[in-house]
Design a protein around this motif. Structure first.
Motif, mmCIF file in Angstrom:
data_model
loop_
_atom_site.group_PDB
_atom_site.id
_atom_site.type_symbol
_atom_site.label_atom_id
_atom_site.label_comp_id
_atom_site.label_asym_id
_atom_site.label_seq_id
_atom_site.Cartn_x
_atom_site.Cartn_y
_atom_site.Cartn_z
ATOM 1 N N PHE A 157 -15.879 48.592 6.285
ATOM 2 C CA PHE A 157 -17.184 48.569 6.946
ATOM 3 C C PHE A 157 -17.376 47.300 7.766
ATOM 4 O O PHE A 157 -17.986 47.335 8.837
ATOM 5 N N ASN A 158 -16.869 46.182 7.275
ATOM 6 C CA ASN A 158 -16.974 44.931 8.014
ATOM 7 C C ASN A 158 -16.222 45.032 9.339
ATOM 8 O O ASN A 158 -16.744 44.656 10.402
ATOM 9 N N SER A 159 -15.003 45.532 9.295
ATOM 10 C CA SER A 159 -14.208 45.688 10.523
ATOM 11 C C SER A 159 -14.852 46.694 11.471
ATOM 12 O O SER A 159 -14.925 46.474 12.687
ATOM 13 N N LEU A 160 -15.331 47.802 10.911
ATOM 14 C CA LEU A 160 -15.953 48.836 11.736
ATOM 15 C C LEU A 160 -17.211 48.321 12.415
ATOM 16 O O LEU A 160 -17.425 48.536 13.617
ATOM 17 N N LEU A 161 -18.051 47.619 11.658
ATOM 18 C CA LEU A 161 -19.309 47.127 12.214
ATOM 19 C C LEU A 161 -19.079 46.055 13.259
ATOM 20 O O LEU A 161 -19.706 46.070 14.328
ATOM 21 N N SER A 162 -18.182 45.105 12.981
ATOM 22 C CA SER A 162 -17.922 44.041 13.953
ATOM 23 C C SER A 162 -17.313 44.609 15.236
ATOM 24 O O SER A 162 -17.654 44.157 16.341
ATOM 25 N N SER A 163 -16.438 45.592 15.109
ATOM 26 C CA SER A 163 -15.847 46.217 16.305
ATOM 27 C C SER A 163 -16.899 47.003 17.083
ATOM 28 O O SER A 163 -16.922 46.978 18.318
ATOM 29 N N LEU A 164 -17.762 47.716 16.369
ATOM 30 C CA LEU A 164 -18.825 48.485 17.021
ATOM 31 C C LEU A 164 -19.749 47.577 17.822
ATOM 32 O O LEU A 164 -20.112 47.887 18.963
ATOM 33 N N LEU A 210 -25.137 51.239 8.132
ATOM 34 C CA LEU A 210 -25.737 50.716 6.906
ATOM 35 C C LEU A 210 -26.010 51.818 5.893
ATOM 36 O O LEU A 210 -25.867 51.613 4.687
ATOM 37 N N TYR A 211 -26.413 52.978 6.364
ATOM 38 C CA TYR A 211 -26.631 54.090 5.440
ATOM 39 C C TYR A 211 -25.334 54.438 4.705
ATOM 40 O O TYR A 211 -25.316 54.603 3.482
ATOM 41 N N VAL A 212 -24.254 54.562 5.469
ATOM 42 C CA VAL A 212 -22.974 54.915 4.854
ATOM 43 C C VAL A 212 -22.498 53.799 3.933
ATOM 44 O O VAL A 212 -21.988 54.044 2.831
ATOM 45 N N PHE A 213 -22.667 52.553 4.375
ATOM 46 C CA PHE A 213 -22.227 51.413 3.560
ATOM 47 C C PHE A 213 -22.974 51.343 2.231
ATOM 48 O O PHE A 213 -22.362 51.218 1.166
ATOM 49 N N THR A 214 -24.295 51.423 2.286
ATOM 50 C CA THR A 214 -25.064 51.343 1.045
ATOM 51 C C THR A 214 -24.806 52.555 0.157
ATOM 52 O O THR A 214 -24.818 52.449 -1.074
ATOM 53 N N GLY A 215 -24.533 53.708 0.785
ATOM 54 C CA GLY A 215 -24.173 54.869 -0.012
ATOM 55 C C GLY A 215 -22.851 54.662 -0.735
ATOM 56 O O GLY A 215 -22.718 54.985 -1.919
ATOM 57 N N TYR A 216 -21.886 54.088 -0.028
ATOM 58 C CA TYR A 216 -20.593 53.790 -0.656
ATOM 59 C C TYR A 216 -20.752 52.785 -1.787
ATOM 60 O O TYR A 216 -20.143 52.943 -2.860
ATOM 61 N N MET A 217 -21.555 51.745 -1.558
ATOM 62 C CA MET A 217 -21.745 50.735 -2.596
ATOM 63 C C MET A 217 -22.456 51.322 -3.806
ATOM 64 O O MET A 217 -22.192 50.921 -4.949
ATOM 65 N N SER A 218 -23.352 52.252 -3.580
ATOM 66 C CA SER A 218 -24.027 52.908 -4.706
ATOM 67 C C SER A 218 -23.035 53.706 -5.538
ATOM 68 O O SER A 218 -23.036 53.641 -6.772
ATOM 69 N N ILE A 219 -22.182 54.489 -4.845
ATOM 70 C CA ILE A 219 -21.179 55.282 -5.555
ATOM 71 C C ILE A 219 -20.201 54.368 -6.290
ATOM 72 O O ILE A 219 -19.840 54.593 -7.447
ATOM 73 N N THR A 220 -19.773 53.291 -5.626
ATOM 74 C CA THR A 220 -18.866 52.340 -6.250
ATOM 75 C C THR A 220 -19.500 51.704 -7.467
ATOM 76 O O THR A 220 -18.855 51.487 -8.488
ATOM 77 N N GLY A 221 -20.794 51.431 -7.383
ATOM 78 C CA GLY A 221 -21.484 50.825 -8.514
ATOM 79 C C GLY A 221 -21.531 51.758 -9.706
ATOM 80 O O GLY A 221 -21.402 51.329 -10.849
ATOM 81 N N VAL A 222 -21.708 53.060 -9.448
ATOM 82 C CA VAL A 222 -21.729 54.033 -10.542
ATOM 83 C C VAL A 222 -20.362 54.136 -11.199
ATOM 84 O O VAL A 222 -20.228 54.206 -12.417
ATOM 85 N N ILE A 223 -19.316 54.097 -10.368
ATOM 86 C CA ILE A 223 -17.965 54.279 -10.895
ATOM 87 C C ILE A 223 -17.460 53.038 -11.607
ATOM 88 O O ILE A 223 -16.880 53.099 -12.683
ATOM 89 N N THR A 224 -17.679 51.843 -10.987
ATOM 90 C CA THR A 224 -17.076 50.632 -11.505
ATOM 91 C C THR A 224 -18.041 49.757 -12.276
ATOM 92 O O THR A 224 -17.633 48.853 -12.963
#
Length: 346
Positions: A157-164, A210-224
Motif C-alpha cells: 500500500f505504501n508503494s502503491l500510494l506513493s506511486s499514485l 485508504l478504504y482498502v488499506f484499513t480493510g486489510y489491516m482490520s482483516i490482518t488484526g483479526v487473523i494475527t
C-alpha cells in the motif's frame, strides 16, 4: 568419565555471554532530525517538542503567504472598481483579473506542489526503512506470521500510494488549477464540469486506497491479533468524510495515533512515529497556512461582488486542501502501520 565431561561442557556453555538483538530505528532525514527531541522515551513529550520546533521554524513562511493573499485581494478590489465604471468591458476585466490572480498564485502553487511531492517521497522512503525494523522486532518476539502479514500489506500500500500520488495525483493538481483558471476566465460550463471531475477523481483515489488499506489491516488484526482497533477505527472515521478534510486528519486520526502510541513502550516504534511526524509537520504547516489564508481571502473577496474571482480563489484553496490530503494520507498509513507493529510487540 563421560558424564563428567558432559557436565563440564554444560557449565562452560553457561559462561558464554549471550547478547540480545540490537534493533534501532533508522535515523530521521536531516531536516526532520532538527525537530527531533533528545530523548524519545515519552511519545507525548517528544511530540510536543517536535510541534514547538516546527512552529518556531515556520513563522517566516506565514508572512510570504499573507503577502500573496493580500495581492489577490487587491486584484479583486481593482476588478470590482473597474466593473462599476461605465464603458469598461466586463469580459475583458474578467479575463485580465483572472490572469492576474493566476500569475500571483501559480508560483506559490508550484512551490507547494513540489513540497507535497518531496514530502510524500520522504515519508514513503522512511517508511520503507522503518517497517523492516519493526518487522524484525515483532518477529524476534515470536510474531513471525503477524510481522509478515503486516509488512507485506503495508509495503504494497505504501508503494502503491506513493506511486499514485507522484505519477497521477500531483500532475492532476496542475490540471485542476489550469481548468479552474480557464473556467474563471471564460465561464464555460464544460470546463467547470471537467474541473469538478478532476477534483472528484483525486479525492476518491485517496479514499479508495485508504478504504482498502484499513480493510486489510482490520482483516490482518483479526487473523494475527496485532492490529490496533482504535487506530483502524479512527482511520475509518477520517475517510468517512471528504478527503482531504484537514480537521478529520488532525482530530480523529492523530488522536488515535497519540492514544495508541501513548500506551506503548517500544523505543524503536516511538522514535519512528516521531520521525514520521517530524517529516510531515513542517510541510503541513506551510501548505495548511496557505489553505486557511486562501479560505479567508475567498470570503473577503466575495464581499466585493466579483463572483468568478472569489470562486477561483476558493479553487486555489481547494488545490491546497488536496495537497494536505495527499501528505496526510501517506503519513496516516505509516503511523497506523507502526502502531500495529507496536501493538503486536505488546
Amino acid at each position: 568419565m563421560r558424564r563428567l565431561l558432559l557436565l563440564v561442557l554444560l557449565i562452560s556453555l553457561l559462561t558464554v555471554r549471550v547478547s540480545a538483538m540490537d534493533i534501532t530505528a533508522p535515523p530521521a532525514p536531516p531536516d526532520a532530525q532538527e525537530l527531533m527531541p533528545m530523548e524519545t522515551e515519552s511519545f507525548a513529550d517528544g511530540l510536543w517538542t517536535v510541534i514547538k520546533s516546527a512552529i518556531a521554524n515556520f513563522a517566516p513562511d506565514l508572512k510570504t503567504a499573507a503577502g500573496s493573499c493580500l495581492s489577490l485581494i487587491c486584484i479583486v478590489i481593482l476588478a470590482s472598481i473597474l466593473n462599476s465604471v461605465p464603458g469598461c468591458s466586463k469580459k475583458v476585466i474578467r479575463l485580465v483579473s483572472t490572469l492576474a490572480l493566476g500569475t500571483v498564485f501559480v508560483g506559490q502553487a508550484n512551490t507547494m506542489i513540489e513540497l507535497c511531492a518531496s514530502t510524500v517521497k520522504q515519508i514513503s522512503d522512511y517508511g520503507m526503512l522503518l517497517l523492516p525494523v519493526m518487522t524484525t522486532a515483532l518477529a524476534a518476539q515470536g510474531g513471525t506470521s503477524g510481522a509478515t502479514a503486516l509488512y507485506a500489506g503495508t509495503t504494497i500500500f505504501n508503494s502503491l500510494l506513493s506511486s499514485l500520488i507522484a505519477k497521477l495525483l500531483v500532475p492532476l493538481v496542475y490540471v485542476f488549477l489550469a481548468l479552474s483558471i480557464a473556467n474563471s476566465a471564460t465561464g464555460e460550463d464544460l470546463l467547470k464540469k471537467l474541473r469538478d471531475f478532476i477534483k472528484w477523481l483525486m479525492t476518491w483515489g485517496l479514499k479508495i486506497i485508504l478504504y482498502v488499506f484499513t480493510g486489510y489491516m482490520s482483516i490482518t488484526g483479526v487473523i494475527t491479533g496485532t492490529a490496533d482497533a482504535a487506530a483502524v477505527k479512527a482511520a475509518k472515521l477520517t475517510i468517512s468524510g471528504a478527503v482531504p478534510v484537514v480537521g478529520g486528519i488532525l482530530s480523529d486520526a492523530s488522536e488515535a495515533v497519540i492514544i495508541g502510541a501513548g500506551v506503548m513502550k517500544n523505543a524503536v516504534g516511538v522514535y519512528g512515529l516521531l520521525a514520521v511526524v517530524a517529516i510531515w509537520i513542517t510541510p503541513f504547516l506551510q501548505i495548511g497556512s496557505i489553505y486557511l489564508l486562501l479560505k479567508l481571502t475567498a470570503i473577503v473577496c466575495s464581499v466585493f461582488g466579483v463572483k468568478e474571482s472569489s470562486d477561483l480563489i476558493e479553487d486555489f484553496s481547494g488545490a491546497m486542501g488536496l495537497l494536505l490530503g495527499m501528505t496526510g494520507t501517506v503519513s496516516l498509513l505509516i503511523l497506523i502501520s507502526t502502531i500495529c507493529f507496536m501493538k503486536g510487540m505488546g
